[in-house]
Design a protein around this motif. Structure first.
Motif, PDB file in Angstrom:
ATOM      1  N   LYS A  18      45.472  31.829  54.009  1.00 31.88           N
ATOM      2  CA  LYS A  18      46.691  31.829  53.176  1.00 31.88           C
ATOM      3  C   LYS A  18      47.944  31.602  54.019  1.00 31.88           C
ATOM      4  N   THR A  41      49.608  37.492  46.706  1.00 33.68           N
ATOM      5  CA  THR A  41      48.160  37.556  46.488  1.00 33.68           C
ATOM      6  C   THR A  41      47.912  38.026  45.057  1.00 33.68           C
ATOM      7  N   GLU A  45      42.384  35.769  42.987  1.00 33.00           N
ATOM      8  CA  GLU A  45      41.994  35.222  44.293  1.00 33.00           C
ATOM      9  C   GLU A  45      40.949  36.113  44.944  1.00 33.00           C
ATOM     10  N   TRP A  46      41.146  37.400  44.736  1.00 30.17           N
ATOM     11  CA  TRP A  46      40.234  38.383  45.317  1.00 30.17           C
ATOM     12  C   TRP A  46      38.828  38.208  44.743  1.00 30.17           C
ATOM     13  N   GLU A  48      37.595  35.579  43.200  1.00 31.00           N
ATOM     14  CA  GLU A  48      37.013  34.289  43.613  1.00 31.00           C
ATOM     15  C   GLU A  48      36.483  34.371  45.037  1.00 31.00           C
ATOM     16  N   ASP A  49      37.233  35.045  45.890  1.00 34.32           N
ATOM     17  CA  ASP A  49      36.822  35.158  47.290  1.00 34.32           C
ATOM     18  C   ASP A  49      35.527  35.954  47.412  1.00 34.32           C
TER      19      ASP A  49
END
Ligand SMILES: [Zn+2]
Length: 434
Positions: A18, A41, A45-46, A48-49
């Motif tokens: 990022k 953030t 995103e978390w 998906e990660d």
């Protein structure tokens, strides 16, 4: 700030990506003034990660060997498959800081040595009550765990062992009080003098606060945080303003370990002080879960005006005001609609179509689920099906639901998730009316 940034740069693959995408280098951040350079953030995103890099994702700086050497506990959000919950590992270092920060919050509420607390939580994988648990340990305040006990047994604990502090969700404190009255036990006459409510708004909602305080004859305080970014309380109610009975109570924010920002939800630029914006938080202390500029999404108005209590931490005026996204909170637990859908549809006894209806009856959230039998399991009786599904949903969602089984084909077919979920509960105050 500079240390937290450098730690993430060196140890978190997620953040290194990022930062590099934002054109930042290892020495780009020196102080809080550099905060706006750092990309936000978002919760998605978390997820998906973690989905792309199972099971832990690349977010945490914690390596597997660190976890095995000084790991403390595993936590997760609600969910039904390995994919849907977000999972977190914390270290013993984090545990000790949680204890210290949590103790600071509980002390400001007025909890002291000499108190005895009872925690009416399930003792599962959520973070809130564990931070209370370790905060009490840090303070040397003994506790009774109400985990695994039903309401009657918890009422017996209160009657026989006379705890002075009750910790639970705001919904449950009302439910429990009413239940005790039905059992012929007066909550008002009980030993409870202070209630610390967590897991959902309520303690900062004036009507609920008033109702609880009248029912119990005890002061109620809000213990709020965030699983991802602010595990012990992010703030603590102002001990002066909590006395007022007709307005929402302000909470002080622990600015020495968190940086709170109120941003415009469209532009993500700061709103003027005192104006409502969505809450973005940076966590500066965690070993396993440091995070910069995480969009919590709760509505907040931040004031740095001097407070009558004498504390100098900034205040969330009126506390947190409810989330801005589509997360659903039922009896203190957070759900994505997809997680509920996943839980129901993972059961072979249930057909494709279902309905979920949420109501607030008495003082509790009621969840009614209507299902159809799956044609493949037509031989099962409705009674057996009902028992299986109710039990399974209790296991996956952590919720006991009212279940209705209707003949196959009788529910309208819908392509939209939102049509399957009806939320008739009153909305919390939201300054943008969303
Ligand atoms: Zn204050």
């Amino acid at each position: 700030m500079a240390v937290a940034y450098r730690y993430l740069w060196e140890c978190s693959r997620f953040y290194r990506r990022k930062f590099e995408e934002a054109g930042l280098g290892p020495d780009s951040v020196h102080s809080v003034d550099d905060l706006p350079k750092i990309p936000l953030t978002h919760r998605e995103e978390w997820l998906e990660d973690q989905e792309a890099n199972p099971p832990w994702g690349t977010f945490s700086p914690l390596r597997d060997e660190d976890w095995l050497e000084r790991g403390w506990m595993f936590f997760s959000t609600s969910g039904t498959t390995a994919k849907s919950p977000r999972v977190f590992r914390h270290t013993t270092f984090d545990r000790d800081i949680w204890g210290y920060l949590g103790a600071r919050g509980l002390h400001s509420m007025g909890i002291r040595n000499g108190d005895l607390a009872i925690l009416c939580f399930s003792y599962g994988t959520s973070v809130g009550f564990w931070s209370m648990h370790y905060a009490l340990h840090h303070m040397g305040v003994p506790l009774i765990s109400g985990g695994g006990a039903n309401t009657e047994r918890r009422a017996m604990f209160i009657q026989n062992y006379r705890p002075t502090v009750l910790m639970c969700t705001p919904s449950y404190v009302l439910y429990m009080g009413r239940k005790m009255e039905a059992l012929g036990i007066s909550p008002r006459e009980s030993s409870i003098r202070l209630i610390c409510a967590s897991g959902e708004p309520g303690a900062c909602v004036p009507a609920t606060k008033k109702r609880v305080e009248e029912l119990w004859g005890a002061e109620i305080h809000d213990h709020f945080g965030c699983t991802e970014v602010a595990m012990p309380p992010l703030g603590y109610p102002c001990s002066h303003l909590v006395k007022r009975k007709d307005k929402p109570v302000d909470s002080h924010l622990m600015e020495d370990v968190y940086i709170p920002e109120a941003l415009d939800p469209q532009t993500y630029q700061p709103v003027p002080e005192g104006q409502p914006g969505v809450l973005v938080v940076s966590n500066l202390y965690s070993e396993a879960q440091p995070i910069l500029r995480y969009v919590m999404g709760d509505w907040i108005a931040i004031s740095t005006e001097p407070c009558e209590c004498g504390r100098t931490h900034a205040r969330a005026v009126g506390g947190l005001r409810g989330r801005n996204d589509k997360l659903i909170k039922i009896r203190g637990l957070l759900f994505f609609p997809a997680a509920i859908e996943d839980a129901i549809r993972s059961l072979p006894e249930v057909g494709d179509e279902f309905r979920v209806e949420l109501d607030h009856v008495g003082d509790m959230d009621q969840v009614k689920v209507t299902i159809e039998p799956s044609p493949q399991t037509a031989e099962i009786s409705d009674r057996e099906r009902r028992a299986k599904v109710v039990e399974a949903l209790k296991g996956t969602l952590g919720l006991r639901v009212d279940l209705e089984v209707v003949p196959y084909g009788s529910l309208p077919r819908s392509k939209f998730k939102s049509d399957r979920l009806t939320d008739r509960r009153p909305k919390l105050f939201n300054p943008h009316g969303e």
